[in-house]
Design a protein around this motif. Sequence first.
Motif, PDB file in Angstrom:
ATOM      1  N   ARG A 225      19.951  72.619 -72.337  1.00 38.49           N
ATOM      2  CA  ARG A 225      20.199  71.272 -72.883  1.00 38.49           C
ATOM      3  C   ARG A 225      21.697  70.998 -73.014  1.00 38.49           C
ATOM      4  N   MET A 226      22.496  72.075 -73.181  1.00 41.70           N
ATOM      5  CA  MET A 226      23.929  71.859 -73.327  1.00 41.70           C
ATOM      6  C   MET A 226      24.549  71.323 -72.029  1.00 41.70           C
ATOM      7  N   ALA A 227      23.873  71.609 -70.901  1.00 42.02           N
ATOM      8  CA  ALA A 227      24.381  71.105 -69.618  1.00 42.02           C
ATOM      9  C   ALA A 227      23.947  69.664 -69.370  1.00 42.02           C
ATOM     10  N   LEU A 228      23.121  69.125 -70.267  1.00 44.60           N
ATOM     11  CA  LEU A 228      22.582  67.771 -70.032  1.00 44.60           C
ATOM     12  C   LEU A 228      23.207  66.726 -70.949  1.00 44.60           C
ATOM     13  N   LEU A 229      24.080  67.162 -71.864  1.00 45.36           N
ATOM     14  CA  LEU A 229      24.701  66.228 -72.811  1.00 45.36           C
ATOM     15  C   LEU A 229      25.585  65.221 -72.068  1.00 45.36           C
ATOM     16  N   PRO A 230      25.706  63.988 -72.526  1.00 49.16           N
ATOM     17  CA  PRO A 230      25.069  63.430 -73.715  1.00 49.16           C
ATOM     18  C   PRO A 230      23.770  62.692 -73.393  1.00 49.16           C
ATOM     19  N   SER A 231      23.127  63.011 -72.257  1.00 50.31           N
ATOM     20  CA  SER A 231      21.899  62.269 -71.933  1.00 50.31           C
ATOM     21  C   SER A 231      20.802  62.643 -72.923  1.00 50.31           C
ATOM     22  N   SER A 232      19.837  61.732 -73.101  1.00 51.30           N
ATOM     23  CA  SER A 232      18.726  61.958 -74.036  1.00 51.30           C
ATOM     24  C   SER A 232      17.589  61.019 -73.650  1.00 51.30           C
ATOM     25  N   GLY A 233      16.355  61.443 -73.947  1.00 53.77           N
ATOM     26  CA  GLY A 233      15.204  60.559 -73.740  1.00 53.77           C
ATOM     27  C   GLY A 233      15.378  59.256 -74.508  1.00 53.77           C
ATOM     28  N   PHE A 234      16.248  59.286 -75.489  1.00 51.89           N
ATOM     29  CA  PHE A 234      16.613  58.081 -76.233  1.00 51.89           C
ATOM     30  C   PHE A 234      17.035  56.976 -75.257  1.00 51.89           C
ATOM     31  N   GLN A 235      17.545  57.380 -74.108  1.00 52.77           N
ATOM     32  CA  GLN A 235      18.019  56.404 -73.118  1.00 52.77           C
ATOM     33  C   GLN A 235      16.907  55.935 -72.165  1.00 52.77           C
ATOM     34  N   SER A 236      15.655  56.192 -72.515  1.00 53.59           N
ATOM     35  CA  SER A 236      14.566  55.738 -71.643  1.00 53.59           C
ATOM     36  C   SER A 236      14.420  54.216 -71.758  1.00 53.59           C
ATOM     37  N   VAL A 237      14.865  53.513 -70.734  1.00 58.72           N
ATOM     38  CA  VAL A 237      14.818  52.047 -70.827  1.00 58.72           C
ATOM     39  C   VAL A 237      13.380  51.556 -70.788  1.00 58.72           C
ATOM     40  N   GLN A 238      12.510  52.289 -70.093  1.00 61.49           N
ATOM     41  CA  GLN A 238      11.117  51.827 -70.030  1.00 61.49           C
ATOM     42  C   GLN A 238      10.458  51.890 -71.412  1.00 61.49           C
ATOM     43  N   PHE A 239      10.840  52.886 -72.221  1.00 59.72           N
ATOM     44  CA  PHE A 239      10.262  52.941 -73.570  1.00 59.72           C
ATOM     45  C   PHE A 239      10.686  51.688 -74.346  1.00 59.72           C
ATOM     46  N   ARG A 240      11.951  51.314 -74.222  1.00 60.47           N
ATOM     47  CA  ARG A 240      12.431  50.107 -74.922  1.00 60.47           C
ATOM     48  C   ARG A 240      11.751  48.862 -74.361  1.00 60.47           C
ATOM     49  N   GLU A 241      11.495  48.858 -73.047  1.00 65.82           N
ATOM     50  CA  GLU A 241      10.811  47.706 -72.447  1.00 65.82           C
ATOM     51  C   GLU A 241       9.384  47.594 -72.995  1.00 65.82           C
ATOM     52  N   ILE A 242       8.733  48.742 -73.143  1.00 64.94           N
ATOM     53  CA  ILE A 242       7.363  48.716 -73.688  1.00 64.94           C
ATOM     54  C   ILE A 242       7.388  48.087 -75.081  1.00 64.94           C
ATOM     55  N   GLU A 243       8.381  48.454 -75.876  1.00 68.30           N
ATOM     56  CA  GLU A 243       8.472  47.880 -77.227  1.00 68.30           C
ATOM     57  C   GLU A 243       8.678  46.365 -77.143  1.00 68.30           C
ATOM     58  N   ILE A 244       9.601  45.949 -76.275  1.00 63.29           N
ATOM     59  CA  ILE A 244       9.960  44.526 -76.222  1.00 63.29           C
ATOM     60  C   ILE A 244       8.803  43.666 -75.716  1.00 63.29           C
ATOM     61  N   VAL A 245       8.040  44.175 -74.736  1.00 62.21           N
ATOM     62  CA  VAL A 245       6.940  43.340 -74.216  1.00 62.21           C
ATOM     63  C   VAL A 245       5.706  43.408 -75.126  1.00 62.21           C
ATOM     64  N   SER A 246       5.742  44.272 -76.137  1.00 60.46           N
ATOM     65  CA  SER A 246       4.565  44.434 -76.992  1.00 60.46           C
ATOM     66  C   SER A 246       4.572  43.505 -78.200  1.00 60.46           C
ATOM     67  N   THR A 247       5.751  43.122 -78.665  1.00 60.40           N
ATOM     68  CA  THR A 247       5.779  42.405 -79.944  1.00 60.40           C
ATOM     69  C   THR A 247       6.909  41.387 -79.993  1.00 60.40           C
ATOM     70  N   ASP A 248       6.958  40.630 -81.092  1.00 60.36           N
ATOM     71  CA  ASP A 248       8.074  39.698 -81.264  1.00 60.36           C
ATOM     72  C   ASP A 248       9.354  40.504 -81.454  1.00 60.36           C
ATOM     73  N   PHE A 249      10.413  40.056 -80.846  1.00 59.91           N
ATOM     74  CA  PHE A 249      11.687  40.795 -80.895  1.00 59.91           C
ATOM     75  C   PHE A 249      12.054  41.114 -82.339  1.00 59.91           C
ATOM     76  N   ARG A 250      11.771  40.180 -83.223  1.00 64.51           N
ATOM     77  CA  ARG A 250      12.151  40.363 -84.643  1.00 64.51           C
ATOM     78  C   ARG A 250      11.443  41.557 -85.290  1.00 64.51           C
ATOM     79  N   ASN A 251      10.260  41.924 -84.760  1.00 61.10           N
ATOM     80  CA  ASN A 251       9.558  43.078 -85.335  1.00 61.10           C
ATOM     81  C   ASN A 251      10.232  44.401 -84.980  1.00 61.10           C
ATOM     82  N   LEU A 252      11.248  44.336 -84.124  1.00 61.82           N
ATOM     83  CA  LEU A 252      11.949  45.566 -83.733  1.00 61.82           C
ATOM     84  C   LEU A 252      13.306  45.676 -84.424  1.00 61.82           C
TER      85      LEU A 252
END
Length: 311
Positions: free
Chosen positions: A129-156
């Motif tokens: 994992r030390m060779a992969l810094l600073p990347s993280s699954g936190f940067q999964s744009v599809q996960f954020r897209e799933i959140e955005i298409v699921s609910t009102d933006f304000r709920n996030l």
Amino acid sequence: MDDTVSNRLNQLEQKFAAMGQDMASYLEGLLQADYLTYWNYIHLETLLSLQNPKTAYPDELIFVTYHQITELYFKLVLHEIRQIAEASPLTAEFFTARMQRVNQYFQLLEDSFSIMVTGMEREQFLKFRMALLPSSGFQSVQFREIEIVSTDFRNLLIAPPEEPSFIDDLYEFLYWKQGATELATQQKTLTLRQFDQHYKPRLVRLGESFESKNLYHRYQQFSQGSQAPNELIATLREYDWRVNVRWKLAHLRSAVQYLHKEPEAIKATGGTNWQAYLPPMQQQRVFFPSLWSAEELQNWGQSLHQPAPRC
Ligand code: HEM
């Protein structure tokens, strides 16, 4: 000539004539075309060339491949939600059936998370994992897209301005901005800054275009005037719980398994505030607030058990 073949030829003739095309040329094309193979159809060689560990630790292959598998399921989730968003008219049957698929995908992701939790050697993980810094699954744009298409933006959002605001301005209040703070400096991490720089315009555009067709909005439109069928309500509640409680807890278990240390030790290795941020009980993210009772919301993230169907 066999009747079936001559029928097909007639149908083809009509199809090409309707577009002003010459059928004979297309038949010539069929004659020249090669047979389709499985490996070409699914681009197997390309697919198998995409797992490229950065270190020589064998378990890194598991890590990179499982992330890719997850992203492919995220792609299928988004594919189903987009169909619900665009359906016109949207029927309860279609909405429910597509949500059932999405729930299956998330159930599969949750069940398979054991590959991350117990399927790698901790010693290897802590090295590669030390060779992969600073990347993280936190940067999964599809996960954020799933959140955005699921609910009102304000709920996030966390503590947004009360007055109506543009999504572009609200972006800074997204809850996950809280999840990438460096323990040592209390500054926003490079992981977050790079993500925003790369994806903010895309996510803002998505938020704008889903304002009136996200899942929650579609459900509210759908249930206007008449009570939505219980089956639809149940699949939506299940989805909310699978994403915002079950998947998050399965994921949290992997972070605890590999990264759990005293905060002082994490500070020393450039860690983030994940221990305070990741637990769903802390995040309190809910896609469909009106589908939950006050008591259920109060206990959000505290139990792994599927909530009882709403009466
Ligand atoms: C051993 C496996 C894993 C560990 C130890 C781990 C660790 C972490 C940590 C510590 C964070 C907080 C942000 C940070 O400090 O970087 C995070 C966030 C995140 N990770 Fe993972 N992760 C793992 C596997 C995965 C997988 C397989 C995915 C799938 C794409 C994933 C997706 C995410 C997402 C979406 C977030 C943001 C969650 C949120 O905002 O609530 N992670 N991960």
